[in-house]
Structures are given as structure tokens and as C-alpha cells.
Design a protein around this motif. Structure first.
Motif, PDB file in Angstrom:
ATOM      1  N   ALA A 180     -33.800  25.933  41.040  1.00  0.00           N
ATOM      2  CA  ALA A 180     -33.404  24.645  41.623  1.00  0.00           C
ATOM      3  C   ALA A 180     -32.036  24.190  41.112  1.00  0.00           C
ATOM      4  O   ALA A 180     -31.118  23.915  41.893  1.00  0.00           O
ATOM      5  N   VAL A 181     -31.875  24.128  39.804  1.00  0.00           N
ATOM      6  CA  VAL A 181     -30.609  23.655  39.222  1.00  0.00           C
ATOM      7  C   VAL A 181     -29.537  24.741  39.351  1.00  0.00           C
ATOM      8  O   VAL A 181     -28.427  24.486  39.824  1.00  0.00           O
ATOM      9  N   GLY A 221     -33.846  36.879  37.511  1.00  0.00           N
ATOM     10  CA  GLY A 221     -34.798  37.902  37.091  1.00  0.00           C
ATOM     11  C   GLY A 221     -35.376  38.832  38.135  1.00  0.00           C
ATOM     12  O   GLY A 221     -36.447  39.379  37.906  1.00  0.00           O
ATOM     13  N   LYS A 230     -33.598  38.103  43.968  1.00  0.00           N
ATOM     14  CA  LYS A 230     -32.755  36.956  43.605  1.00  0.00           C
ATOM     15  C   LYS A 230     -31.273  37.343  43.568  1.00  0.00           C
ATOM     16  O   LYS A 230     -30.404  36.557  43.946  1.00  0.00           O
ATOM     17  N   TYR A 241     -31.388  40.241  35.001  1.00  0.00           N
ATOM     18  CA  TYR A 241     -31.487  40.449  33.550  1.00  0.00           C
ATOM     19  C   TYR A 241     -32.677  41.318  33.169  1.00  0.00           C
ATOM     20  O   TYR A 241     -32.779  41.780  32.038  1.00  0.00           O
ATOM     21  N   ASN A 280     -29.253  27.503  31.268  1.00  0.00           N
ATOM     22  CA  ASN A 280     -30.571  26.999  31.666  1.00  0.00           C
ATOM     23  C   ASN A 280     -31.709  27.658  30.898  1.00  0.00           C
ATOM     24  O   ASN A 280     -32.852  27.229  31.027  1.00  0.00           O
ATOM     25  N   CYS A 329     -28.215  22.866  29.411  1.00  0.00           N
ATOM     26  CA  CYS A 329     -29.071  22.138  30.350  1.00  0.00           C
ATOM     27  C   CYS A 329     -30.540  22.344  30.005  1.00  0.00           C
ATOM     28  O   CYS A 329     -31.330  21.398  30.020  1.00  0.00           O
ATOM     29  N   TYR A 359     -39.598  27.817  25.949  1.00  0.00           N
ATOM     30  CA  TYR A 359     -40.585  26.735  26.086  1.00  0.00           C
ATOM     31  C   TYR A 359     -42.013  27.173  25.741  1.00  0.00           C
ATOM     32  O   TYR A 359     -42.817  26.347  25.321  1.00  0.00           O
ATOM     33  N   PHE A 364     -27.073  18.000  27.310  1.00  0.00           N
ATOM     34  CA  PHE A 364     -27.072  16.785  28.121  1.00  0.00           C
ATOM     35  C   PHE A 364     -28.427  16.620  28.782  1.00  0.00           C
ATOM     36  O   PHE A 364     -29.196  17.572  28.910  1.00  0.00           O
ATOM     37  N   VAL A 414     -29.993  14.675  32.347  1.00  0.00           N
ATOM     38  CA  VAL A 414     -29.521  14.067  33.592  1.00  0.00           C
ATOM     39  C   VAL A 414     -29.626  12.544  33.528  1.00  0.00           C
ATOM     40  O   VAL A 414     -28.796  11.823  34.090  1.00  0.00           O
ATOM     41  N   LEU A 445     -43.165  28.941  37.639  1.00  0.00           N
ATOM     42  CA  LEU A 445     -41.813  28.696  37.118  1.00  0.00           C
ATOM     43  C   LEU A 445     -41.508  29.639  35.954  1.00  0.00           C
ATOM     44  O   LEU A 445     -40.365  30.057  35.758  1.00  0.00           O
ATOM     45  N   ASN A 481     -40.387  31.411  41.835  1.00  0.00           N
ATOM     46  CA  ASN A 481     -39.676  30.534  42.790  1.00  0.00           C
ATOM     47  C   ASN A 481     -38.238  30.969  43.030  1.00  0.00           C
ATOM     48  O   ASN A 481     -37.539  31.397  42.113  1.00  0.00           O
TER      49      ASN A 481
END
Ligand SMILES: NC(=O)c1ccc[n+]([C@@H]2O[C@H](COP(=O)([O-])OP(=O)(O)OC[C@H]3O[C@@H](n4cnc5c(N)ncnc54)[C@H](OP(=O)(O)O)[C@@H]3O)[C@@H](O)[C@H]2O)c1
Length: 335
Positions: free
Chosen positions: A158-159, A179, A183, A199, A223, A245, A251, A276, A278, A321, A326
Motif C-alpha cells: 500500500a505505502v 518478495g 510483484k 528479495y 518499510n 516508515c 514485527y 516519522f 503519518v 500482510l 497482498n
């Protein structure tokens, strides 16, 4: 028969990669709006990587989701009944709602959207949080100049897909990292990136990056963090900018991740790395949305959505995700 609501609760805190058993689908009575509130029929739910952090017990940048309660997140829906003078039945709105078919929201917590301007789902993607993240992160932190080389990771998401397209609008050379072969093809054929790297194959991402960034890297829009980012850091030019970002590769890690110590590189190249969020640009969201809507209308940025159907499949879409399922913004269509 009484009309019921269906909701998805977080019932277990994931350890590492989340599992569908961490979530539970339940039925509950339809909520009723009080004065100043509206009842919303959910049309689209957004699944976002930051939600993983809120599933932990420890506070990250937002409070943890309470266990056995419905998961909150961005959504778009139609007002079914209104006890607010600001909204009418039939209005489309977006806001922080929940993984449920019907939500009650305070009039101050939703924003009216115009379905004639763009599909309502775009309020969660190009014209929503991911679009604004790409717009402000790249333009305000990355500060792209014509001819510069911009590398972006999670570049078909998305980003990332928007970062690359905005960088092209700003006449930069864009190298995307993602990945899968599908894509890579998407980034080259549909998004018009100058180079794209899978990658996961070839395993030597360093060699592919060096080949694709012959003039070095002026901006790295990060990201993902982890090993991929370490490879890009090695190629930064003098005065490079590195907007941090997200760090999605970390995670689900159960232990602190070691990696490159970047300070010497930043110093040697007088480079800037800046994290940062958003939300720090909230007072300029209207400006960002207006520009993104214009680019979308003029065909300068492409709408790309990965849509999973049905509330019951929301956990699956969320897990997707982290599996790279996606291409573009991941959404769940509820009705
Ligand atoms: N700072 C902010 O305010 C802000 C706002 C929004 C989002 N973000 C961050 O921006 C990043 C992208 O978010 P998004 O909403 O656009 O998600 P997204 O890119 O649409 O979806 C996540 C993508 O990350 C990639 N990925 C998953 N696990 C990975 C791993 N271990 N290593 C490398 N890539 C991995 C997958 O693509 P592949 O097939 O390429 O692996 C997946 O499709 C996230 O880190 C998110 O937390 C930050």
C-alpha cells in the motif's frame, strides 16, 4: 427476528507470527446510536501492519488492544441511522471503527467521503492513511530531487507502491524491492519503476541492488528494516535521506534483532535517517488528499487493491500482510 452484529475479537496475544486461533468471531446485538452518534454499516475494513504491535501486551506507540474485545481499525461504511445533525442516512464515512459489521461512532470520529470522487475504498488506501504516509514521508522527509535514485522496500504494498509512483512523478529513478516475481513484474510493467528486485530470489540481494543502483542511493524509504535495509544502507550516497516508515520484518520477532550499526555510515556520508509517523502531518492531510486525488484522477498513480471478502476472513487477510499475499492495499469487503 432480532438483527445481530458479527464482530472479531482478539482472544490471545500472538507470540511471533499471529495465528487465526488468536481471533474469534462472535455475534452480538446490533448497537444503537445515542445523541451525537451514528450507526454505520461497514463496507470495507483495512488491515494494517501497525495492528500487530497493538496485539502485544506492551505499549508500542499506541495502547495494546484489550483481550476479548473487538479489534479497532480504519474502516469505511454507510450511515444506517443518524442522531447527529452533521450526518444523514446514506452518507459514506471513514474513521477508526472496528472489525465488525455494524459500528456506532461519535460524530467527531468519522469523516464524510464523497463516493462520486473515487471508489469509497480509496479512503483506506490511496486517499487514506497509506497514501498520506507515502506522500508526506517521501516529500517531507525524503525530499526527492529530479534524477535522484530512490529505493523503496515493501514496494508493491500500500505505502511502497505509492512512494515509488510519487518518486516517478518527481522525476526520480525508482528501484523497488518486494518478495515475488509477480510483484517485480507489477512494479516494472504497471507502476513504471526503473528496476525491481525480488528479495527472495536471487538470494544475493546485495549484487542485484548494486547492479540496479549504479549511481548509489539518494533516498531509501524503509518499510521493512532488518537484513534488506542493511543491504541498502551499504549503497547510500553523500547527503542521502532515509525516512524510516516501518520495520515489518521485525514485527513478529520474539527476540531483539541485531544488525548493522549504521552510525559510521551516516556520518561518513553526512546522511540523515529520520523516523516519522503519518499522524505528525495531520494538520496537512487535506492538502495531501487533494494532491493524491488529482494524481489518481489524472492517471499518474494507479489504484491497486487486494480485496478479501467477508468479515470472517479478516484475520486471514491480516496474516496475509506478513506472508506478502497482498499486491497494493489489503482490504476486507464486508458488504
Ligand atoms: N510511519 C507511519 O506512519 C506508517 C504508516 C503506515 C504504514 N507504515 C509502515 O509501512 C510499512 C508498509 O505498510 P503497508 O500498510 O503499506 O503494508 P503493505 O506493504 O501493503 O503490506 C505489507 C508487505 O510487507 C512485506 N513484508 C511482510 N513481511 C516481510 C518481511 N519479513 N520482510 C520483508 N518484507 C515483508 C510483504 O510484501 P513482500 O511480498 O514484498 O514481502 C507485505 O505485502 C509497514 O512497515 C508499516 O508498519 C508506517
Amino acid at each position: 427476528m432480532e438483527r445481530m452484529n458479527r464482530q472479531i475479537l482478539l482472544v490471545k496475544r500472538p507470540l511471533g507470527m499471529p495465528d487465526e486461533s488468536d481471533f474469534k468471531l462472535v455475534q452480538s446485538p446490533l448497537p444503537s446510536p445515542q445523541d451525537g452518534e451514528v450507526l454505520i454499516e461497514t463496507h470495507y475494513l483495512s488491515v494494517d501492519p501497525y495492528m500487530r504491535g497493538r496485539m502485544n501486551e506492551r505499549k508500542a506507540f499506541a495502547p495494546p488492544y484489550p483481550l476479548n474485545e473487538v479489534i479497532t481499525g480504519s474502516a469505511v461504511g454507510k450511515i444506517m441511522s443518524s442522531r447527529s445533525p452533521r450526518f444523514n442516512t446514506g452518507d459514506f464515512v471513514s474513521g477508526m471503527l472496528a472489525w465488525e459489521e455494524y459500528s456506532v461512532a461519535n460524530e467527531n470520529n468519522v469523516r464524510k467521503i464523497n463516493p462520486d470522487l473515487a471508489p469509497v475504498s480509496t479512503a483506506l488506501g490511496v486517499l487514506g492513511m497509506p497514501g498520506l504516509t507515502a506522500y508526506f514521508g517521501l516529500l517531507e522527509i525524503g525530499k526527492p530531487q529530479p534524477g535522484e535514485t530512490v529505493v523503496v522496500s515493501a514496494a508493491a504494498g500500500a505505502v511502497g507502491a505509492l512512494v515509488g509512483q510519487i518518486a516517478k512523478i518527481k522525476s526520480c529513478r525508482v528501484v523497488g524491492i518486494a518478495g515475488s516475481h509477480r510483484k517485480v513484474k507489477y512494479m516494472l510493467d504497471d507502476l513504471g519503476f526503473d528496476a525491481a528486485i525480488n528479495y527472495k530470489n536471487p538470494s544475493d540481494i546485495r549484487a542485484s541492488l548494486t547492479k540496479s543502483c549504479r549511481d548509489g542511493v539518494d533516498i531509501y524509504f524503509d518499510n521493512v528494516g532488518g537484513d534488506i535495509s542493511d543491504c541498502v544502507f551499504a549503497l547510500i550516497n553523500d547527503n542521502a535521506r532515509i525516512p524510516i516508515c516501518g520495520q515489518i520484518s521485525l514485527y513478529n520477532m520474539r527476540e531483539t534483532h541485531g544488525g548493522l550499526r549504521v552510525q559510521a555510515l551516516l556520518m561518513a556520508h553526512t546522511a540523515t535517517m529520520q523516523g516519522f509517523r503519518v499522524s505528525q502531518f495531520a494538520d496537512r492531510f487535506d492538502e495531501g488528499r487533494t494532491q493524491l486525488a488529482e494524481w489518481l484522477r489524472d492517471g499518474k498513480i494507479k489504484l491497486s487493491e487486494h480485496i478479501v471478502e467477508g468479515l470472517e476472513n479478516t484475520p486471514k487477510a491480516f496474516l496475509g500482510l506478513f506472508r506478502g499475499e497482498n499486491l497494493g492495499k489489503s482490504l476486507v469487503k464486508i458488504c
